[in-house]
Design a protein around this motif. Structure first.
Motif, PDB file in Angstrom:
ATOM      1  N   GLN A  48     -49.594  70.321  -3.956  1.00 31.15           N
ATOM      2  CA  GLN A  48     -48.806  71.372  -4.724  1.00 31.15           C
ATOM      3  C   GLN A  48     -47.753  70.268  -5.035  1.00 31.15           C
ATOM      4  O   GLN A  48     -46.891  70.424  -6.036  1.00 31.15           O
ATOM      5  N   SER A  49     -47.524  69.557  -3.879  1.00 33.61           N
ATOM      6  CA  SER A  49     -45.731  68.771  -4.131  1.00 33.61           C
ATOM      7  C   SER A  49     -46.867  67.454  -5.297  1.00 33.61           C
ATOM      8  O   SER A  49     -45.173  67.170  -5.492  1.00 33.61           O
ATOM      9  N   GLU A  50     -47.671  67.336  -5.121  1.00 36.42           N
ATOM     10  CA  GLU A  50     -47.908  66.218  -5.880  1.00 36.42           C
ATOM     11  C   GLU A  50     -48.240  66.731  -7.785  1.00 36.42           C
ATOM     12  O   GLU A  50     -47.254  66.062  -8.085  1.00 36.42           O
ATOM     13  N   GLN A  51     -48.512  67.718  -7.607  1.00 36.68           N
ATOM     14  CA  GLN A  51     -48.851  68.336  -8.726  1.00 36.68           C
ATOM     15  C   GLN A  51     -47.276  68.676  -9.375  1.00 36.68           C
ATOM     16  O   GLN A  51     -47.658  68.601 -10.419  1.00 36.68           O
ATOM     17  N   ALA A  52     -46.627  68.630  -8.396  1.00 33.99           N
ATOM     18  CA  ALA A  52     -45.004  68.657  -9.471  1.00 33.99           C
ATOM     19  C   ALA A  52     -44.163  67.568  -8.891  1.00 33.99           C
ATOM     20  O   ALA A  52     -43.035  67.548  -9.970  1.00 33.99           O
ATOM     21  N   GLY A  53     -45.064  66.298  -8.875  1.00 35.38           N
ATOM     22  CA  GLY A  53     -44.765  64.825  -8.708  1.00 35.38           C
ATOM     23  C   GLY A  53     -43.896  64.091  -8.151  1.00 35.38           C
ATOM     24  O   GLY A  53     -43.273  63.412  -8.209  1.00 35.38           O
TER      25      GLY A  53
ATOM     26  N   GLN B 178     -37.868  64.541   6.886  1.00 35.10           N
ATOM     27  CA  GLN B 178     -38.716  64.577   5.844  1.00 35.10           C
ATOM     28  C   GLN B 178     -37.879  64.204   4.301  1.00 35.10           C
ATOM     29  O   GLN B 178     -36.333  64.394   4.144  1.00 35.10           O
ATOM     30  N   SER B 179     -38.538  63.503   3.508  1.00 34.71           N
ATOM     31  CA  SER B 179     -37.567  63.735   2.532  1.00 34.71           C
ATOM     32  C   SER B 179     -39.250  63.961   1.313  1.00 34.71           C
ATOM     33  O   SER B 179     -40.045  63.325   1.376  1.00 34.71           O
ATOM     34  N   LEU B 180     -38.408  63.426   0.210  1.00 34.49           N
ATOM     35  CA  LEU B 180     -39.050  63.536  -1.286  1.00 34.49           C
ATOM     36  C   LEU B 180     -39.245  63.041  -2.389  1.00 34.49           C
ATOM     37  O   LEU B 180     -38.249  62.501  -2.434  1.00 34.49           O
ATOM     38  N   TRP B 181     -40.601  61.944  -2.524  1.00 34.83           N
ATOM     39  CA  TRP B 181     -40.269  61.113  -3.101  1.00 34.83           C
ATOM     40  C   TRP B 181     -41.223  60.965  -4.777  1.00 34.83           C
ATOM     41  O   TRP B 181     -41.819  62.170  -4.600  1.00 34.83           O
ATOM     42  N   ASP B 182     -40.677  60.112  -5.601  1.00 37.30           N
ATOM     43  CA  ASP B 182     -41.622  60.024  -6.703  1.00 37.30           C
ATOM     44  C   ASP B 182     -42.931  59.526  -6.507  1.00 37.30           C
ATOM     45  O   ASP B 182     -43.450  58.708  -4.894  1.00 37.30           O
ATOM     46  N   LEU B 183     -43.839  59.916  -6.767  1.00 36.06           N
ATOM     47  CA  LEU B 183     -45.603  60.052  -6.369  1.00 36.06           C
ATOM     48  C   LEU B 183     -45.491  58.058  -5.861  1.00 36.06           C
ATOM     49  O   LEU B 183     -46.222  57.500  -5.705  1.00 36.06           O
TER      50      LEU B 183
END
Length: 165
Positions: free
Chosen positions: A12-17, A147-152
């Motif tokens: 789901q995270s990767e689908q959102a970028g 935790q962190s969120l990066w671009d793909l």
């Protein structure tokens, strides 16, 4: 959390970028095995492998060189790179920071890390305990998730969550 749920969240995270990146830090108590009173489940009489309230000491670990040498060798075999390993505040307390990785690998590393600590400890006559608070007289210990969120492509960070205990 079951592996299937983690995989679903990653998808789901990767689908959102976004690419979720995680890492764990663990603190744990280490005691000399012969001091356990199994019949009374007593932790009060156990002898810690290091004395005093010295946090962030690499030198104090040298008293238990064989344990740490074998632990680091096993972690390397398991593919669990550490950013740091040192004493933490409290008798017998250690802290290890595992390098960050994708969410599923980070979860696997966390499980293997705790197993390796207990297995190698047993080999060296050491009881490793991840229980948060051993006695009311001493500080407790914990684990943290970074935790962190990066671009793909992992070029740009969008979100970084502070440590969660």
């Amino acid at each position: 959390m079951p592996e299937g749920a983690v995989k679903n969240i990653i998808a789901q995270s990767e689908q959102a970028g976004y690419k979720p990146i995680f890492a764990q830090e663990f603190e744990w108590f280490n005691f000399i095995k012969g001091d356990i009173n199994a019949s009374q489940n007593s932790f009060k009489e156990m002898t810690p492998i290091t004395s005093g309230m010295f946090g962030y000491s690499i030198l104090r670990m040298s008293d238990n060189y064989g344990f740490f040498r074998d632990l680091l060798a096993m972690l390397e075999q398991f593919g669990i790179p550490l950013e740091g390993l040192h004493t933490e505040t409290g008798p017998g307390v250690m802290e290890a920071a595992i390098q960050c990785s994708n969410a599923l690998e980070a979860a696997d590393r966390a499980t293997l890390f705790k197993s390796a600590v207990k297995e190698i400890g047993k080999k060296h006559g050491i009881v490793a305990s991840f229980m948060a608070k051993q006695t009311k007289e001493l500080p407790g210990c914990s684990g943290h998730v970074h935790q962190s969120l990066w671009d793909l492509k992992k070029k740009k960070i969008y979100f970084m969550m502070p440590t969660i205990s």
